[in-house]
Design a protein around this motif. Structure first.
Motif, mmCIF file in Angstrom:
data_model
loop_
_atom_site.group_PDB
_atom_site.id
_atom_site.type_symbol
_atom_site.label_atom_id
_atom_site.label_comp_id
_atom_site.label_asym_id
_atom_site.label_seq_id
_atom_site.Cartn_x
_atom_site.Cartn_y
_atom_site.Cartn_z
ATOM 1 N N ASN A 264 41.196 41.455 11.743
ATOM 2 C CA ASN A 264 40.514 41.031 12.969
ATOM 3 C C ASN A 264 39.165 41.722 13.120
ATOM 4 O OD1 ASN A 264 42.548 39.295 13.718
ATOM 5 N ND2 ASN A 264 43.596 40.780 15.026
ATOM 6 N N GLU A 265 39.122 43.015 12.782
ATOM 7 C CA GLU A 265 37.865 43.752 12.868
ATOM 8 C C GLU A 265 36.839 43.190 11.885
ATOM 9 O OE1 GLU A 265 36.191 48.356 12.487
ATOM 10 O OE2 GLU A 265 38.333 47.933 12.333
ATOM 11 N N ARG A 266 37.311 42.860 10.664
ATOM 12 C CA ARG A 266 36.404 42.302 9.664
ATOM 13 C C ARG A 266 35.856 40.958 10.120
ATOM 14 N NH1 ARG A 266 37.384 38.517 6.165
ATOM 15 N NH2 ARG A 266 39.655 38.688 6.394
ATOM 16 N N ARG A 267 36.740 40.104 10.650
ATOM 17 C CA ARG A 267 36.297 38.790 11.095
ATOM 18 C C ARG A 267 35.329 38.902 12.280
ATOM 19 N NH1 ARG A 267 42.322 36.152 10.763
ATOM 20 N NH2 ARG A 267 42.432 36.006 8.490
ATOM 21 N N PHE A 268 35.594 39.874 13.175
ATOM 22 C CA PHE A 268 34.687 40.075 14.306
ATOM 23 C C PHE A 268 33.310 40.509 13.816
ATOM 24 C CE2 PHE A 268 32.808 42.923 17.505
ATOM 25 C CZ PHE A 268 32.717 42.045 18.578
ATOM 26 N N SER A 269 33.294 41.429 12.827
ATOM 27 C CA SER A 269 32.021 41.889 12.278
ATOM 28 C C SER A 269 31.262 40.747 11.612
ATOM 29 C CB SER A 269 32.267 43.015 11.262
ATOM 30 O OG SER A 269 32.870 44.122 11.881
ATOM 31 N N GLU A 274 26.863 36.812 11.694
ATOM 32 C CA GLU A 274 26.434 35.413 11.671
ATOM 33 C C GLU A 274 25.664 35.062 12.944
ATOM 34 O OE1 GLU A 274 25.839 31.759 10.035
ATOM 35 O OE2 GLU A 274 26.752 33.535 9.089
ATOM 36 N N SER A 275 26.135 35.587 14.072
ATOM 37 C CA SER A 275 25.449 35.333 15.340
ATOM 38 C C SER A 275 24.049 35.927 15.342
ATOM 39 C CB SER A 275 26.271 35.916 16.497
ATOM 40 O OG SER A 275 25.604 35.741 17.730
ATOM 41 N N LYS A 277 22.190 36.515 12.694
ATOM 42 C CA LYS A 277 21.360 35.724 11.771
ATOM 43 C C LYS A 277 20.866 34.450 12.453
ATOM 44 C CE LYS A 277 23.491 37.331 7.462
ATOM 45 N NZ LYS A 277 24.342 36.946 6.308
ATOM 46 N N ARG A 278 21.762 33.792 13.223
ATOM 47 C CA ARG A 278 21.363 32.566 13.907
ATOM 48 C C ARG A 278 20.281 32.842 14.949
ATOM 49 N NH1 ARG A 278 26.980 31.155 13.814
ATOM 50 N NH2 ARG A 278 27.200 31.917 15.955
ATOM 51 N N ARG A 279 20.439 33.938 15.683
ATOM 52 C CA ARG A 279 19.424 34.281 16.688
ATOM 53 C C ARG A 279 18.079 34.591 16.034
ATOM 54 N NH1 ARG A 279 23.638 37.249 19.307
ATOM 55 N NH2 ARG A 279 22.814 39.195 18.451
ATOM 56 N N GLU A 280 18.132 35.305 14.889
ATOM 57 C CA GLU A 280 16.897 35.611 14.188
ATOM 58 C C GLU A 280 16.220 34.348 13.671
ATOM 59 O OE1 GLU A 280 18.083 38.348 11.179
ATOM 60 O OE2 GLU A 280 17.989 40.116 12.498
ATOM 61 N N ALA A 281 17.044 33.416 13.158
ATOM 62 C CA ALA A 281 16.494 32.157 12.658
ATOM 63 C C ALA A 281 15.828 31.374 13.780
ATOM 64 C CB ALA A 281 17.604 31.323 12.009
ATOM 65 N N VAL A 282 16.455 31.368 14.958
ATOM 66 C CA VAL A 282 15.895 30.663 16.099
ATOM 67 C C VAL A 282 14.582 31.306 16.553
ATOM 68 C CG1 VAL A 282 16.244 30.120 18.552
ATOM 69 C CG2 VAL A 282 18.113 29.781 16.925
ATOM 70 N N SER A 283 14.570 32.662 16.558
ATOM 71 C CA SER A 283 13.367 33.364 17.003
ATOM 72 C C SER A 283 12.196 33.147 16.044
ATOM 73 C CB SER A 283 13.649 34.859 17.150
ATOM 74 O OG SER A 283 13.987 35.416 15.883
ATOM 75 N N HIS A 284 12.490 33.058 14.734
ATOM 76 C CA HIS A 284 11.429 32.844 13.758
ATOM 77 C C HIS A 284 10.891 31.406 13.810
ATOM 78 C CE1 HIS A 284 11.652 36.766 12.123
ATOM 79 N NE2 HIS A 284 12.850 36.624 11.564
ATOM 80 N N SER A 285 11.745 30.500 14.207
ATOM 81 C CA SER A 285 11.290 29.104 14.273
ATOM 82 C C SER A 285 10.467 28.865 15.532
ATOM 83 C CB SER A 285 12.493 28.160 14.253
ATOM 84 O OG SER A 285 13.324 28.376 15.379
#
Length: 285
Positions: A264-269, A274-275, A277-285
């Motif tokens: 569970n800890e691994r999946r949460f990490s 992933e979250s 990375k998505r925020r960074e991708a949105v900010s760069h776009s």
């Protein structure tokens, strides 16, 4: 069948891992990759224990293993492996906690919902340690389409008592959907472990001792004392066996809970990464 169809929300991918292992061990990884290529999926993707896969894909995989090995025994062997601790994973101690094969068989409809979104399972008690278990398709879901699956279910149901260290159940299919039946129905019989064996042997030995002492002219009280002592020794042996089983199960439960928490800890990490990375991708776009 496309990759999207392979990963239909029908069966937990956890249970095909032994099939993939068997294929790679017997026929090689390259051979498995070639067979998977038309489906546009890889062995690594199918080994994701959190994934769900198509029931029809599982049937094709099982049928291919039978064709290549030349025998249905490979399916029987793999069906038994599906109930081993490594394949059940963190749920193993909770299944063991049910306490007996009877409880697991009777709770199959609820337990299976965590792994199987295709089959509707019905359990009918015939006698103590004797059940009828039927598998039918849920509305809008595929029925069993190959006898290979029936063979696997027979072996899997037979293996249930082995979770508690008991001999396999005796299972036979009494109705089959492929032969015109409304469902695939299995007759299941098994034995239950008794921790009173030591007590019974001790009491029997004590009774023989009592008779022997009386025939030898000894006082009856001495014979009764010997019988009581033998019975108590038998009970101590039974108690040690039960304690040993309980300690082994407690240790297994602790290790499995630890593994569950780590997963569970691994999946949460991974979800957090992933979250981000998505925020960074949105900010760069």
């Amino acid at each position: 069948m496309t990759a999207n169809e392979v990963f239909a929300q029908e069966l937990s991918a956890r249970f095909i891992i032994p099939y993939l292992d068997a294929w790679e061990q017997r026929f090689g990884k390259d051979e498995l990759s070639r067979w998977l290529q038309p489906f546009e999926v890889t062995s690594e993707q199918l080994r994701d224990e959190t994934a769900w896969i198509s029931f029809r894909f599982c049937e094709q995989l099982a049928d291919q293993l039978v064709r290549r090995s030349g025998s249905t025994k490979i399916i029987e062997e793999l069906a038994r492996k599906q109930l081993e601790p490594d394949n059940i994973g963190s749920l193993y101690p909770f299944i063991r906690y049910l306490g007996s094969p009877a409880m697991l068989y009777q709770n199959l409809p609820r337990v299976s919902e965590r792994f199987n979104k295709v089959s509707y399972i019905k359990v009918v008690q015939v006698q103590p340690r004797h059940l009828r278990i039927s598998y039918a398709a849920r509305p809008g879901k595929p029925h069993i389409g190959t006898k290979t699956i029936c063979i696997g279910l027979t072996a899997q149901l037979a293996a249930v008592p082995t979770i508690w260290g008991l001999p396999p159940a005796v299972v036979r299919e009494v109705e089959c959907h492929l032969e015109g039946g409304a469902a695939c129905t299995f007759d299941v019989k098994w034995i239950q472990r008794m921790y009173a064996l030591g007590s019974m042997l001790g009491a029997g030995l004590g009774a023989f001792g009592l008779v022997g002492l009386l025939l030898a002219g000894m006082h009856w009280g001495l014979g009764v004392g010997f019988m009581t002592l033998a019975t108590m020794i038998g009970r101590c042996i039974d108690g040690r066996r039960a304690l040993k089983d309980s300690l082994a199960f407690a240790d297994l439960q602790q290790r499995s809970i630890t593994t569950l928490l780590e997963d569970n800890e691994r999946r949460f990490s991974e979800a957090m990464e992933e979250s981000i990375k998505r925020r960074e991708a949105v900010s760069h776009s």
